[in-house]
Enzyme design. Sequence first.
Site, PDB file in Angstrom:
ATOM      1  N   GLU A 153       0.856  -1.171   0.000  1.00 21.31           N
ATOM      2  CA  GLU A 153       0.000   0.000   0.000  1.00 21.31           C
ATOM      3  C   GLU A 153       0.907   1.240   0.000  1.00 21.31           C
ATOM      4  O   GLU A 153       1.222   1.765  -1.032  1.00 21.31           O
ATOM      5  CB  GLU A 153      -0.948  -0.041   1.211  1.00 21.31           C
ATOM      6  CG  GLU A 153      -2.126   0.882   1.017  1.00 21.31           C
ATOM      7  CD  GLU A 153      -3.431   0.367   1.612  1.00 21.31           C
ATOM      8  OE1 GLU A 153      -3.500  -0.716   2.161  1.00 21.31           O
ATOM      9  OE2 GLU A 153      -4.420   1.120   1.496  1.00 21.31           O
TER      10      GLU A 153
ATOM     11  N   GLU B 165      -2.568   0.645  13.303  1.00 24.56           N
ATOM     12  CA  GLU B 165      -3.708   0.984  12.450  1.00 24.56           C
ATOM     13  C   GLU B 165      -5.026   0.671  13.153  1.00 24.56           C
ATOM     14  O   GLU B 165      -5.971   1.447  13.100  1.00 24.56           O
ATOM     15  CB  GLU B 165      -3.635   0.160  11.155  1.00 24.56           C
ATOM     16  CG  GLU B 165      -4.819   0.332  10.236  1.00 24.56           C
ATOM     17  CD  GLU B 165      -4.656  -0.404   8.920  1.00 24.56           C
ATOM     18  OE1 GLU B 165      -3.924  -1.427   8.911  1.00 24.56           O
ATOM     19  OE2 GLU B 165      -5.225   0.033   7.907  1.00 24.56           O
TER      20      GLU B 165
HETATM   21  C1  BGC Z   1      -5.496   2.489   4.329  1.00 24.36           C
HETATM   22  C2  BGC Z   1      -6.067   3.548   5.212  1.00 24.36           C
HETATM   23  C3  BGC Z   1      -6.919   4.362   4.308  1.00 24.36           C
HETATM   24  C4  BGC Z   1      -8.057   3.467   3.959  1.00 24.36           C
HETATM   25  C5  BGC Z   1      -9.232   4.036   3.306  1.00 24.36           C
HETATM   26  C6  BGC Z   1      -6.612   1.618   3.891  1.00 24.36           C
HETATM   27  O1  BGC Z   1      -6.230   0.558   3.130  1.00 24.36           O
HETATM   28  O2  BGC Z   1      -4.441   1.822   4.889  1.00 24.36           O
HETATM   29  O3  BGC Z   1      -5.295   4.109   6.132  1.00 24.36           O
HETATM   30  O4  BGC Z   1      -7.261   5.622   4.727  1.00 24.36           O
HETATM   31  O5  BGC Z   1      -7.615   2.334   3.272  1.00 24.36           O
HETATM   32  O6  BGC Z   1     -10.239   3.690   4.086  1.00 24.36           O
END
Ligand code: BGC
Length: 740
Positions: free
Chosen positions: A337, A622
């Site tokens: 990501e 997270e």
């Molecule tokens: C990310 C988040 C992001 C989100 C959107 C995720 O995969 O890691 O931090 O804001 O997607 O909801």
Amino acid sequence: MNRRAKWIMAPIDTEQAGIAFVRAFGAKKTVKKASLSVSAIGLYAAYINNKRVGNAVLAPGWTIYNERVQYQTYDVTALLDTSNTLSIEVGAGWAVGNIAWGTKMFADQTSLVASLTILYTDGTREEIGTDTAWDVYTTSILYSDIYHGETVDKTAEIKHLGKAIRSNYKTKLVAQVGEFITEHERVAPVEIIRTPKGETVIDFGQEVTGYVEVRIKAERGARILLHHAEVLDKEGNFYTENLRHAKCEDLYICSGGEDVFKPSFSFQGFRYVRLSEFPTEAIDLDAFCAIVVHSDMKRTGYFRCGNEKINQLYHNVIWGQKGNYLDTPTDCPQRDERLGWTGDAQVFARTAAINFNVKKFFTKWLGEMAIEQRPNGGIPEFIPRCKKNRGEYVAVATGWADAACIIPWEIYLAYGDKKLLAEHYPMMRKWIMYLHYTGPEEFLWLGGDHYGDWLAMDHGEDSYKGATSTDLIASAFYANSVALLLKAEKALGYDTAKFEERYRKVVSAFREHYLPNGELRQYPDLNPNGISDPPNETQTAYALVLKFGLCEEKDRQRFADRLAEMIRENGMRMTTGFLGTPYLLHALTENGHTDVAYELLFQEQNPSWLYSVNHGATTIWEHWNGIKEDGSFWSKDMNSFNHYAYGAVYDWIFGKAVGIEPMDDAPAYREITLAPHPDRRLGFADGSIDTQFGTIRSHWYYKDDVVYYEFTIPAGVTAHLTLPSGRTETLGEGTYHFAE
Ligand code: BGC
């Protein structure tokens, strides 16, 4: 960049192998000054006579390459001799390697552009630029990729691939806008672990973003294979499932001599490194070190208190920022990501600007945001957006896209640069236009595809989205963004009539729709068009209503009391996610419930900040309980241990506990509110920020039943002090002591 510089590329497609563009040149007269400018579609590392040019890594950084790419200029005077070799290695990086769940997002092949300008003491000048006379070679880098890592083979035969050919890559070259990405701390391993599976793992004791340097002398052809991970599982084994498809592996092949390995064009987020292959049984830990890599921002904020767990939380906030401010404010540095998610960035922006000087960092990224803004004003969910993968569809999500108003305002508030605010104003305004025309209602945002109160805990154990109505959230953020646009207009001296009117209408539509009769509406009877989420009563709903000033003044205290009551009913625990949490403690303190805010700060049961601290976190997680009480993981696919968003709690700690907050009408901390909220469990708090005027510091501590305060205010700053007793003072330059 001089005019001789042309975009060039290798004569054959070398895929993700590193290549070197080489040019020999003489400097026969006495050199007064020589400067080298370089950019690439991909990443580059330049060498003159085998010496690395400059200290930037991962240059030229990450932009929307097909729109603009930065070039960097280095003074290379000291590197020149009478005869010289300029060699620039190029790797795939964000442009050509894997990013955003695909590959070759910005180009099919790497390209390079560079120019060298030499000024001689006799006043003459020589210019050399990239052209088809440059030679192209293979390098020892056989493969490099942001997600997957790098392979370096020091035994590889270096081959001449021919002369460079012209590249027809079309983009705009711009001089460096952001901060350089550079190497920072060198973290030594703390221990070597033999896991139950029999694997050999090095623990660096701290989750970092960067790479491992290995110094070794081993047999020619010996292999070192490193894998990176953030955590061990409950059995103590090396855990990589949460990295998803990112391989996070570096492979090094030894030359037979003294080798120093580290990747040139990749980075990882990790605390643990597994020696998946290593030439010897005996391992010398001194051969390894983790090098921390991030944008070269100057540290401006400091904090300490009398509670070691809160100190660790603060440490984690700082390291979350270090780990994710790598040219782009990323969500996380480890899995497949590592993207500039706008929601995460806006949530953390205030905290970021207290900790470090992020003006240049955000100037660059907001520049990318303006480029990515759609003609209808929509702001994509992450930036740079990778159009190739995402197609023409742009996900515009509440609380994420609002970064277009929130971040320019926060940067103005932190640094007071009107020119910069004026530059961002059109983007802010266009975002409000989008809000106006989206959905069936002019003054509400109903419908749409949102992340909502992402990862909140009030919608069942496995839900990614919280329970708060996304319609309510979207309309609340709509109002907040208009309010910020208005603040910007006032700061810039623009006419505010149009948006004053808009703001009134948005707030009154919100009240009518969500707060009829001064109650938060809780029944699913409101959506005549059949769209989306019915409103409901959640902590996040109250936090947004209170913090964004959406209820009538007469209802405010009652709403705040109800919020505090809901938290108490939930065992002094919050249920909020990405969008509610940053405002929650502020909403409580601003409405007489600082005691409840502190209860949440000190809470150790999930969900809470200290839960992760108690479970060994060295960065912000997270998910509140990324590692569950029984040691298992919350999920495989959304479980980063370095995601700074919840670290936004520091803007409450600094703004409310320490008590230093900037004021809208006198930004850059020229005027501040100074209103510390002492709490015995914290013992003492000592926080400071280095502003353009000097260091502002607030320090309080308990002695018996008395709280002692010490404030330092630099020249040029006015502090509007309010002590808990209600005593107020206006303070100019000086050091002050109070006790009460
Ligand atoms: C990310 C988040 C992001 C989100 C959107 C995720 O995969 O890691 O931090 O804001 O997607 O909801």
